[in-house]
Scaffold this motif. Structure first.
Motif, PDB file in Angstrom:
ATOM      1  N   MET A  99      30.453  67.671  79.354  1.00 33.65           N
ATOM      2  CA  MET A  99      31.445  67.446  78.309  1.00 33.65           C
ATOM      3  C   MET A  99      32.341  68.668  78.109  1.00 33.65           C
ATOM      4  N   ILE A 100      31.756  69.871  78.182  1.00 27.21           N
ATOM      5  CA  ILE A 100      32.565  71.087  78.063  1.00 27.21           C
ATOM      6  C   ILE A 100      33.587  71.154  79.202  1.00 27.21           C
ATOM      7  N   ALA A 101      33.141  70.850  80.415  1.00 20.49           N
ATOM      8  CA  ALA A 101      34.057  70.842  81.558  1.00 20.49           C
ATOM      9  C   ALA A 101      35.160  69.805  81.366  1.00 20.49           C
ATOM     10  N   ALA A 102      34.802  68.625  80.848  1.00 21.15           N
ATOM     11  CA  ALA A 102      35.806  67.582  80.611  1.00 21.15           C
ATOM     12  C   ALA A 102      36.829  68.029  79.574  1.00 21.15           C
ATOM     13  N   TRP A 123      35.807  57.375  81.733  1.00 19.92           N
ATOM     14  CA  TRP A 123      35.563  57.503  83.172  1.00 19.92           C
ATOM     15  C   TRP A 123      34.475  58.528  83.451  1.00 19.92           C
ATOM     16  N   ILE A 124      34.555  59.680  82.770  1.00 25.06           N
ATOM     17  CA  ILE A 124      33.503  60.696  82.935  1.00 25.06           C
ATOM     18  C   ILE A 124      32.154  60.117  82.530  1.00 25.06           C
ATOM     19  N   GLN A 125      32.137  59.407  81.396  1.00 28.34           N
ATOM     20  CA  GLN A 125      30.887  58.805  80.933  1.00 28.34           C
ATOM     21  C   GLN A 125      30.351  57.807  81.950  1.00 28.34           C
ATOM     22  N   SER A 126      31.253  57.057  82.578  1.00 29.50           N
ATOM     23  CA  SER A 126      30.800  56.080  83.570  1.00 29.50           C
ATOM     24  C   SER A 126      30.174  56.754  84.789  1.00 29.50           C
ATOM     25  N   ARG A 127      30.726  57.909  85.204  1.00 34.77           N
ATOM     26  CA  ARG A 127      30.224  58.573  86.402  1.00 34.77           C
ATOM     27  C   ARG A 127      28.867  59.239  86.185  1.00 34.77           C
ATOM     28  N   VAL A 128      28.569  59.638  84.941  1.00 35.85           N
ATOM     29  CA  VAL A 128      27.271  60.289  84.667  1.00 35.85           C
ATOM     30  C   VAL A 128      26.345  59.369  83.876  1.00 35.85           C
ATOM     31  N   SER A 129      26.691  58.095  83.802  1.00 37.73           N
ATOM     32  CA  SER A 129      25.976  57.171  82.906  1.00 37.73           C
ATOM     33  C   SER A 129      24.516  56.963  83.277  1.00 37.73           C
ATOM     34  N   SER A 182      31.565  51.428  91.487  1.00 29.87           N
ATOM     35  CA  SER A 182      31.642  50.542  90.309  1.00 29.87           C
ATOM     36  C   SER A 182      32.180  51.249  89.075  1.00 29.87           C
ATOM     37  N   GLN A 183      32.844  52.390  89.264  1.00 27.93           N
ATOM     38  CA  GLN A 183      33.194  53.237  88.127  1.00 27.93           C
ATOM     39  C   GLN A 183      34.066  52.534  87.104  1.00 27.93           C
ATOM     40  N   TRP A 184      35.062  51.750  87.529  1.00 28.90           N
ATOM     41  CA  TRP A 184      35.965  51.121  86.565  1.00 28.90           C
ATOM     42  C   TRP A 184      35.330  49.900  85.920  1.00 28.90           C
ATOM     43  N   LYS A 185      34.401  49.274  86.604  1.00 27.48           N
ATOM     44  CA  LYS A 185      33.648  48.195  85.956  1.00 27.48           C
ATOM     45  C   LYS A 185      32.734  48.753  84.867  1.00 27.48           C
ATOM     46  N   PHE A 210      22.515  64.140  87.732  1.00 24.97           N
ATOM     47  CA  PHE A 210      23.966  64.025  87.647  1.00 24.97           C
ATOM     48  C   PHE A 210      24.606  63.842  89.020  1.00 24.97           C
ATOM     49  N   ALA A 211      24.088  64.515  90.037  1.00 29.62           N
ATOM     50  CA  ALA A 211      24.640  64.357  91.384  1.00 29.62           C
ATOM     51  C   ALA A 211      24.411  62.935  91.896  1.00 29.62           C
ATOM     52  N   GLU A 212      23.209  62.402  91.678  1.00 26.55           N
ATOM     53  CA  GLU A 212      22.913  61.045  92.135  1.00 26.55           C
ATOM     54  C   GLU A 212      23.714  60.022  91.341  1.00 26.55           C
TER      55      GLU A 212
END
Length: 287
Positions: free
Chosen positions: A113-116, A172-178, A206-209, A196-198
């Motif tokens: 979140m800090i990076a975002a 989008w960030i939340q979707s990638r680390v969800s 499926s990021q936008w879904k 987080f990497a996985e």
């Protein structure tokens, strides 16, 4: 992944593990509430009695930070217990692992979140510089631009565009680390880098879904919160009146009937997404 599959798996996880979740989440909220009373019960009173004393304010900030740290350890540890227990039914709760993996996951989320926010700050700064230069040029070429309202309308449009862009970017960030937490729970690891990497790898297709799933969830939760608060708050307010005891009882009932279900559904969402993306990656969660 489809959005329908994400909702289906989320509700299936909630249905299969609601009793365990109710026990862990309810117990965690009780513990956090008691700790909050012990840590902060006298803090706000002292701040109200000495509003101009900076030492009281700094002491209160320290207590609030310590309480927030302890509460996050408890809540994220409970998350890990719920995710691990749901994905591997019948396994004994591993408290030592959960209350190490939970804070590690929380720290990883904090770093992300800090990076975002740094990225958002840099982009907004660039927009401000470019847009400011554009406004300066417009003013130089057309002295009547401000009077006509053209600049004001442009500024509002750009601000609205930035706001929507920030919202989409955070989703989008939340979707990638969800699914970082469920990955850690499934693999019984304390290393947040692995989670987080996985998560970043398997959510790519499926990021936008997943973003759409989060948007629909947010809209649904807002509607539920509004309707439930209107119904339960109105009924309890009419029955109990405006007494202090009535207000406290209303808060307790609202927490149990409104906020607790939202928390339980929120805890089920990451596993639902994880199962929708990789249906055979974990144990037989919903058997």
């Amino acid at each position: 992944m489809s959005i329908g599959a994400a909702f289906s798996e989320t509700f299936a996880f909630l249905k299969a593990n609601w009793m365990q979740m109710l026990m862990w989440v309810g117990g965690a909220l009780v513990v956090v509430g008691l700790l909050g009373f012990l840590f902060l019960g006298s803090t706000f009173t002292a701040m109200a009695m000495s509003p101009a004393d900076p030492s009281v304010a700094f002491g209160a900030i320290g207590k609030i930070f310590l309480f927030a740290l302890i509460a996050s350890v408890i809540l994220y540890g409970v998350c890990m217990l719920i995710w691990r227990g749901g994905m591997h039914p019948g396994e004994a709760p591993n408290f030592a692992w959960a209350f190490q993996a939970g804070p590690a996951f929380a720290f990883g989320m904090f770093v992300v979140m800090i990076a975002a926010y740094i990225v958002i700050f840099v982009v907004m700064l660039i927009f401000a510089l470019v847009f400011g230069a554009a406004l300066g040029g417009m003013g130089a070429m057309s002295p009547d631009a401000l009077a006509s309202g053209a600049v004001g309308g442009g500024a509002i449009f750009v601000m609205l565009l930035l706001y929507v862009g920030v919202l989409v970017f955070m989703l989008w960030i939340q979707s990638r680390v969800s699914v970082a937490g469920p990955v850690m729970a499934d693999r019984l690891t304390r290393n947040p880098v692995t989670g987080f990497a996985e998560s970043w790898r398997i959510t790519g297709a499926s990021q936008w879904k997943i973003v759409g799933f989060y948007l629909l969830f947010a809209l649904g939760m807002l509607a539920y919160l509004f309707v439930a608060s209107l119904i339960f708050g109105g009924i309890l307010g009419a029955i109990l009146g405006g007494s202090a005891f009535g207000a406290m009882l209303t808060m307790i009932v609202m927490a149990a009937l409104v906020y607790l279900p939202i928390m339980m559904f929120s805890f089920s969402m990451p596993v639902g997404i994880y199962r929708a993306i990789t249906p055979r990656a974990a144990g037989d969660v919903f058997a």
